[in-house]
Design a protein around this motif. Structure first.
Motif, short mmCIF file in Angstrom:
data_model
loop_
_atom_site.label_atom_id
_atom_site.label_comp_id
_atom_site.label_asym_id
_atom_site.label_seq_id
_atom_site.Cartn_x
_atom_site.Cartn_y
_atom_site.Cartn_z
N ARG A 274 -0.38 -0.99 -9.87
CA ARG A 274 -1.36 -2.08 -9.78
C ARG A 274 -0.78 -3.29 -9.09
O ARG A 274 -1.43 -3.93 -8.25
CB ARG A 274 -1.83 -2.44 -11.19
N VAL A 275 0.46 -3.64 -9.41
CA VAL A 275 1.08 -4.82 -8.82
C VAL A 275 1.21 -4.68 -7.31
O VAL A 275 0.88 -5.60 -6.54
CB VAL A 275 2.47 -5.07 -9.46
N LEU A 276 1.67 -3.52 -6.85
CA LEU A 276 1.88 -3.33 -5.41
C LEU A 276 0.55 -3.26 -4.66
O LEU A 276 0.43 -3.78 -3.54
CB LEU A 276 2.70 -2.06 -5.17
N LEU A 277 -0.44 -2.62 -5.25
CA LEU A 277 -1.75 -2.56 -4.58
C LEU A 277 -2.42 -3.94 -4.55
O LEU A 277 -3.10 -4.27 -3.58
CB LEU A 277 -2.65 -1.54 -5.28
N GLU A 278 -2.23 -4.73 -5.58
CA GLU A 278 -2.75 -6.09 -5.56
C GLU A 278 -2.07 -6.93 -4.48
O GLU A 278 -2.70 -7.77 -3.83
CB GLU A 278 -2.57 -6.75 -6.93
N GLU A 279 -0.78 -6.68 -4.29
CA GLU A 279 -0.06 -7.37 -3.22
C GLU A 279 -0.65 -7.02 -1.85
O GLU A 279 -0.88 -7.91 -1.01
CB GLU A 279 1.41 -7.00 -3.26
N ALA A 280 -0.91 -5.73 -1.64
CA ALA A 280 -1.50 -5.30 -0.37
C ALA A 280 -2.88 -5.92 -0.16
O ALA A 280 -3.23 -6.37 0.94
CB ALA A 280 -1.58 -3.78 -0.32
N PRO B 69 8.92 -3.85 -17.27
CA PRO B 69 7.50 -4.27 -17.21
C PRO B 69 7.17 -4.90 -15.86
O PRO B 69 7.90 -5.75 -15.36
CB PRO B 69 7.36 -5.27 -18.35
N ALA B 70 6.08 -4.48 -15.29
CA ALA B 70 5.66 -5.03 -14.00
C ALA B 70 5.10 -6.44 -14.18
O ALA B 70 4.43 -6.73 -15.18
CB ALA B 70 4.61 -4.12 -13.37
N SER C 64 3.43 4.42 -14.75
CA SER C 64 4.19 3.69 -13.71
C SER C 64 4.70 2.35 -14.20
O SER C 64 5.34 1.63 -13.44
CB SER C 64 3.31 3.48 -12.48
N GLY C 65 4.38 1.99 -15.43
CA GLY C 65 4.79 0.70 -15.94
C GLY C 65 4.00 -0.47 -15.37
O GLY C 65 4.41 -1.62 -15.48
N GLY C 66 2.86 -0.18 -14.73
CA GLY C 66 2.03 -1.22 -14.15
C GLY C 66 2.38 -1.57 -12.71
O GLY C 66 1.74 -2.43 -12.10
N TRP C 67 3.37 -0.88 -12.15
CA TRP C 67 3.83 -1.23 -10.79
C TRP C 67 2.85 -0.77 -9.72
O TRP C 67 2.79 -1.39 -8.64
CB TRP C 67 5.21 -0.64 -10.53
N MET D 93 0.82 -1.21 0.00
CA MET D 93 0.00 0.00 0.00
C MET D 93 0.86 1.26 0.00
O MET D 93 0.58 2.23 -0.73
CB MET D 93 -0.92 -0.01 1.21
N VAL D 94 1.93 1.27 0.81
CA VAL D 94 2.80 2.44 0.86
C VAL D 94 3.51 2.64 -0.48
O VAL D 94 3.54 3.75 -1.04
CB VAL D 94 3.84 2.28 2.00
N GLY D 95 4.09 1.55 -1.03
CA GLY D 95 4.77 1.68 -2.32
C GLY D 95 3.84 2.08 -3.43
O GLY D 95 4.16 2.95 -4.25
N GLY D 96 2.66 1.47 -3.50
CA GLY D 96 1.70 1.84 -4.53
C GLY D 96 1.23 3.28 -4.40
O GLY D 96 1.06 3.98 -5.40
N MET D 97 1.03 3.74 -3.17
CA MET D 97 0.59 5.12 -2.96
C MET D 97 1.66 6.11 -3.40
O MET D 97 1.36 7.10 -4.09
CB MET D 97 0.27 5.32 -1.47
N LEU D 98 2.92 5.85 -3.03
CA LEU D 98 3.99 6.77 -3.40
C LEU D 98 4.23 6.77 -4.91
O LEU D 98 4.50 7.83 -5.51
CB LEU D 98 5.27 6.41 -2.65
#
Length: 368
Positions: A227-233, A362-363, A222-225, A205-210
């Motif tokens: 989405r990837v980080l928020l999906e992880e959260a 690519p993410a 963002s290259g899709g990153w 959540m922190v990484g996706g927000m920043l």
């Protein structure tokens, strides 16, 4: 015959009819203005007659007008009463319809909970979804198309060997956090997993927000990153929702979660601002420790030290497990998820170590 004589004759014949008995004006009463202008005698008497006739006709007209107004008022009040009665009937009908709708919603709930009737003023209606078997979907935290089956064939023993100073700091930071955790939770892996997931859901959540704010600030993709980080959260949060059905945390477990999450969020936020490659490396090592913890959890389940209870319903739908799945199946899926998160964060850290930004690579969207 002179006009004076004619006036006296007319006064004798019409006087009693016009004035009537007892209606003669008192001697002391003041003379009306018209009589005063006409003077006395026969002219005054004729003027009095005409005044009496005019006042009588005016009174009659006023009475007629008053009667008409009264009848109109009665008709208007009758119409208003009819409108009011119709409105009250309409209100009663709408109230009865609302009560019937609420009763129907409460009846459809079926699980002992009170039905909730949500206002549709904004045109937002809850959609009724079904799963692949045609059964109505009962989860609002995720949709049928978000359910998946984790690839459990992933290599669980993969490890990133720390070589540079920054990697070694990240590695030993995570190792130092494991020692107090082992002392506090010992073999209570259910509560341990809950505490671990409340922390593990923070970095994504922190990484996706920043990254989201950076994308807005720099007008770039963002290259899709994100989405990837928020999906992880979100995936880590679903782990927590699952273990909430298995373990019941005590009050001091909840207090520890509040303290650890509050501290970890702020520390990780500052760490990501200073060095994203260090932040992602820390998460990679955290996921390695999570894999180790869930492996120990599975050993206790296999040895019978922990009851292998049936899998929660939310876990069966989320990971597309069979209906007879058990807690062991759930822990196996969670451990595979953590292995995927391990790879994603080590990969993100490697991108930064090579002097690039995440958007340039690519993410791994859908890496699960």
């Amino acid at each position: 015959m002179s006009s004076r004589a004619a006036g006296s004759v007319l006064l004798r014949h019409l006087g009693p009819r016009v004035f009537g008995p007892g209606s003669a004006p008192s001697a002391a009463a003041p003379r009306p203005p018209l009589l005063a202008l006409a003077g006395g005698g026969e002219r005054g008497a004729a003027a009095a007659v005409w005044m009496r006739l005019l006042s009588t006709s005016s009174a009659a007209e006023a009475a007629v007008e008053e009667e008409v107004a009264t009848s109109k008022g009665n008709a208007g009040s009758t119409a208003a009463a009819k409108v009011e009665a119709a409105a009250s009937k309409a209100n009663a009908g709408s109230t009865a319809a609302a009560k019937a709708e609420a009763a129907e919603a409460a009846k459809e709930a079926g699980d002992g909970k009170k039905g909730v009737v949500v206002s549709s003023y904004w045109g937002i209606e809850p959609s009724k979804l079904v799963n692949k078997d045609g059964v109505e979907w009962k989860w609002s935290c995720f949709r049928p198309w978000e359910a998946y089956k984790t690839d459990t064939s992933i290599d669980l023993s993969r490890h990133h060997e720390p070589k540079v100073l920054l990697d070694k700091i990240a590695y030993w930071t995570v190792k130092s956090l494991r020692f107090p955790t082992d002392i506090f939770f010992q073999r209570r892996y259910g509560c341990r997993a809950m505490m671990l997931e409340t922390v593990a859901a923070v970095p994504g959540m922190v990484g996706g927000m920043l990254l989201h704010l950076r994308s807005l600030r720099r007008f770039e993709h963002s290259g899709g990153w994100i989405r990837v980080l928020l999906e992880e959260a979100e995936n880590e949060r679903m782990h927590l929702m699952t273990f909430m059905e298995v373990a019941q945390p005590r009050w001091y477990d909840r207090a520890l979660v509040l303290a650890v999450q509050g501290i970890f969020f702020n520390v990780y936020f500052l760490g990501y601002l200073i060095s994203p490659k260090f932040a992602h490396r820390v998460v990679g090592y955290l996921e390695e420790e999570a894999i180790h913890s869930y492996t120990e959890f599975l050993k206790d389940l296999e040895d019978g030290k922990i009851d292998n209870v049936p899998a929660p319903a939310i876990a069966i739908d989320y990971w597309q497990l069979p209906a007879n799945a058990t807690l062991k199946d759930v822990v196996t899926m969670v451990r595979a998820d953590e292995a995927h998160h391990r790879d994603v964060n080590h990969f993100a850290s490697d991108i930064h170590f090579q002097g690039m930004e995440l958007k340039q690579a690519p993410a791994p969207v859908g890496y699960h």
